[in-house]
Design an enzyme around this catalytic site. Structure first.
Site, mmCIF file in Angstrom:
data_model
loop_
_atom_site.group_PDB
_atom_site.id
_atom_site.type_symbol
_atom_site.label_atom_id
_atom_site.label_comp_id
_atom_site.label_asym_id
_atom_site.label_seq_id
_atom_site.Cartn_x
_atom_site.Cartn_y
_atom_site.Cartn_z
ATOM 1 N N GLY A 14 12.170 7.356 -8.266
ATOM 2 C CA GLY A 14 13.412 7.725 -8.967
ATOM 3 C C GLY A 14 14.611 7.074 -8.312
ATOM 4 N N ARG A 75 7.608 2.995 -11.753
ATOM 5 C CA ARG A 75 6.412 3.581 -11.147
ATOM 6 C C ARG A 75 5.318 2.531 -11.361
ATOM 7 N NH1 ARG A 75 9.093 8.439 -9.362
ATOM 8 N NH2 ARG A 75 10.345 9.157 -11.101
ATOM 9 N N ASP A 106 8.531 9.680 -0.978
ATOM 10 C CA ASP A 106 7.264 9.675 -0.222
ATOM 11 C C ASP A 106 6.206 8.761 -0.835
ATOM 12 O OD1 ASP A 106 6.980 11.395 -2.349
ATOM 13 O OD2 ASP A 106 5.882 12.919 -1.234
ATOM 14 N N THR A 128 16.479 9.271 -2.545
ATOM 15 C CA THR A 128 16.151 10.191 -3.637
ATOM 16 C C THR A 128 17.193 11.297 -3.664
ATOM 17 O OG1 THR A 128 14.679 12.011 -4.294
ATOM 18 C CG2 THR A 128 14.371 11.198 -2.083
ATOM 19 N N ASP A 130 16.852 14.236 -4.405
ATOM 20 C CA ASP A 130 16.299 15.579 -4.157
ATOM 21 C C ASP A 130 16.428 16.077 -2.714
ATOM 22 O OD1 ASP A 130 15.609 15.615 -6.781
ATOM 23 O OD2 ASP A 130 13.452 15.415 -6.478
ATOM 24 N N ASP A 132 14.232 15.777 -0.396
ATOM 25 C CA ASP A 132 12.972 16.517 -0.243
ATOM 26 C C ASP A 132 11.999 15.841 0.721
ATOM 27 O OD1 ASP A 132 12.437 14.321 -1.801
ATOM 28 O OD2 ASP A 132 11.175 15.379 -3.236
ATOM 29 N N ARG A 174 12.220 18.467 -8.487
ATOM 30 C CA ARG A 174 10.886 18.790 -9.017
ATOM 31 C C ARG A 174 10.175 19.831 -8.157
ATOM 32 N NH1 ARG A 174 8.174 13.463 -10.440
ATOM 33 N NH2 ARG A 174 8.789 13.145 -8.291
#
Ligand code: ADP
Ligand code: F6P
Length: 358
Positions: A14, A75, A106, A128, A130, A132, A174
């Site tokens: 992303g 992707r 990741d 990213t 996020d 995360d 997510r």
């Protein structure tokens, strides 16, 4: 000091605001060290298909202000196969690419490890929205995304105030509630729901009722996208009816979605990306590879990618048999304490948000 003639840089997974600032920093630092740079287009796809663009100093002029990624992203499932990897390695050999810097999450780092294991030294940079990735306190794009969410919630609050309504706002993340938590607190949300902490529906509804009883007209509830993974599909949207029935408060729903991935990066994202990008090239020159640039205690630190990936699995409760076999008891203890620290930080912020929400 390791000598590289030409390195490749790619963005994958992303996209996130600040990726361009990282591309610029890697390019300019490498050029300053006498290393040529090629931009690999559309992540690992470009490596498989030989889809490149030359990056000179002019090519990265003025990109620091732009969101998205000038190298595009995609992707690429083929990259996970032996055939895909063989094609990527051949592309590197044919084009004399000696090393790769990969910006992403990741999944991107797993690809970077595979490349290193196949003879192309690679380094990861966390990009990213996020935030995360457990090994780093910060990922490029997080600050911009939070500020965008904050601005959009501020707009929603105004209309909620006018109409004495509640608005449930779902934000990206997510598997991670960081954006929802930080932006929710900063937007003065009454309810925050994130996957990291059990969500007590009755308690949250009660808080909303109390806030209304205290005279609050405009009410905001921020839900992380990841709530749906733990509960029902579209959990946050379905909560509208539940909330309305339980409180009688007119409630609307907004899913902010991908809009939050765009926009000009904030100072923090540009600065972090620049620090990480230049540090990545320095690491390569020092002979390091298979590391990801992480922010730890406010400093950019090179962390072994395998360590970072297993740490992440540990935090997400996804450790598989054999994952910890190559780590010393001290390293495992350190991993556990990093996970506990991260979880405690999130839980404390979550608790604080409910203490002051009425
Ligand atoms: P992110 O980097 O944001 O986590 P993805 O999980 O989609 O995003 O991963 C980005 C890309 O990295 C994938 O499309 C694929 O090309 C590569 N990748 C992901 N997982 C692996 C893996 N296990 N081995 C090799 N490459 C991978
Ligand atoms: O960038 C991470 C993320 O924004 C997640 O929060 C979200 O679930 C995902 O990307 C969606 O990405 P895409 O629609 O590009 O697959």
């Amino acid at each position: 000091m390791a000598k590289y003639r030409k390195i490749g840089i790619l963005s994958s997974g992303g996209d996130a605001p600040g990726m361009n600032a990282a591309i610029r920093a890697v390019t300019r630092k490498a050029l300053a060290e006498g290393i040529e740079v090629v931009g690999i287009l559309e992540g690992y796809n470009g490596l498989i298909n030989g889809n490149f663009t030359e990056l000179d100093t002019h090519a990265v002029s003025n990109i620091i202000t732009h969101g998205g990624t000038i190298l595009y992203s995609s992707r690429c499932p083929e990259f996970k196969t032996e055939e895909g990897m063989a094609k990527a390695i051949k592309t590197c050999e044919d084009n004399q690419i000696d090393a790769i810097v990969a910006i992403g999450g990741d999944g991107t780092f797993r690809g970077a490890t595979d490349l290193t294991n196949h003879g192309i030294p690679s380094i990861g940079i966390p990009g990213t929205i996020d935030n995360d990735i457990t090994a780093t306190e910060y990922t490029i794009g997080f600050d911009t995304a939070m500020n965008t969410v904050l601005q959009l919630i501020d707009y929603l609050r105004e209309t909620c105030e006018s109409h004495a309504r509640c608005n449930i706002v779902e934000v990206m993340g997510r598997d991670c509630g960081m954006i929802a938590l930080y932006a929710g607190i900063s937007a003065g949300a009454v309810i925050i729901a994130i996957p990291e902490v059990p969500f007590d529906e009755e308690f949250a509804i009660d808080k909303l009722k109390k806030a209304r009883a205290n005279g609050k007209r405009g009410l905001i509830a921020v839900f992380a996208e990841g709530m749906s993974a733990n509960h029902d599909h579209e959990y946050s949207e379905k909560f509208v009816e539940k909330l309305q029935n339980a409180t009688g408060i007119d409630t609307r729903f907004a899913r902010l979605g991908h809009v939050v991935r765009g926009g000009s990066p904030t100072l923090r994202d540009r600065l972090t990306a620049t620090n990480m990008g230049t540090a990545a090239v320095s690491c390569l020159l020092e002979g390091k590879s298979n590391v990801v640039m992480c922010m730890q205690g406010g400093k950019v630190t090179a962390v072994d990618i395998n360590y970072a990936l297993i740490l992440d699995r540990m935090y997400k409760g996804k450790i598989q048999e054999g994952d910890l076999d190559n780590f010393s008891p001290d390293a495992i203890a350190e991993m556990k304490s990093t996970c506990a620290f991260r979880q405690a930080k999130i839980e404390n912020l979550y608790k604080m948000s409910y203490e002051i929400c009425e």
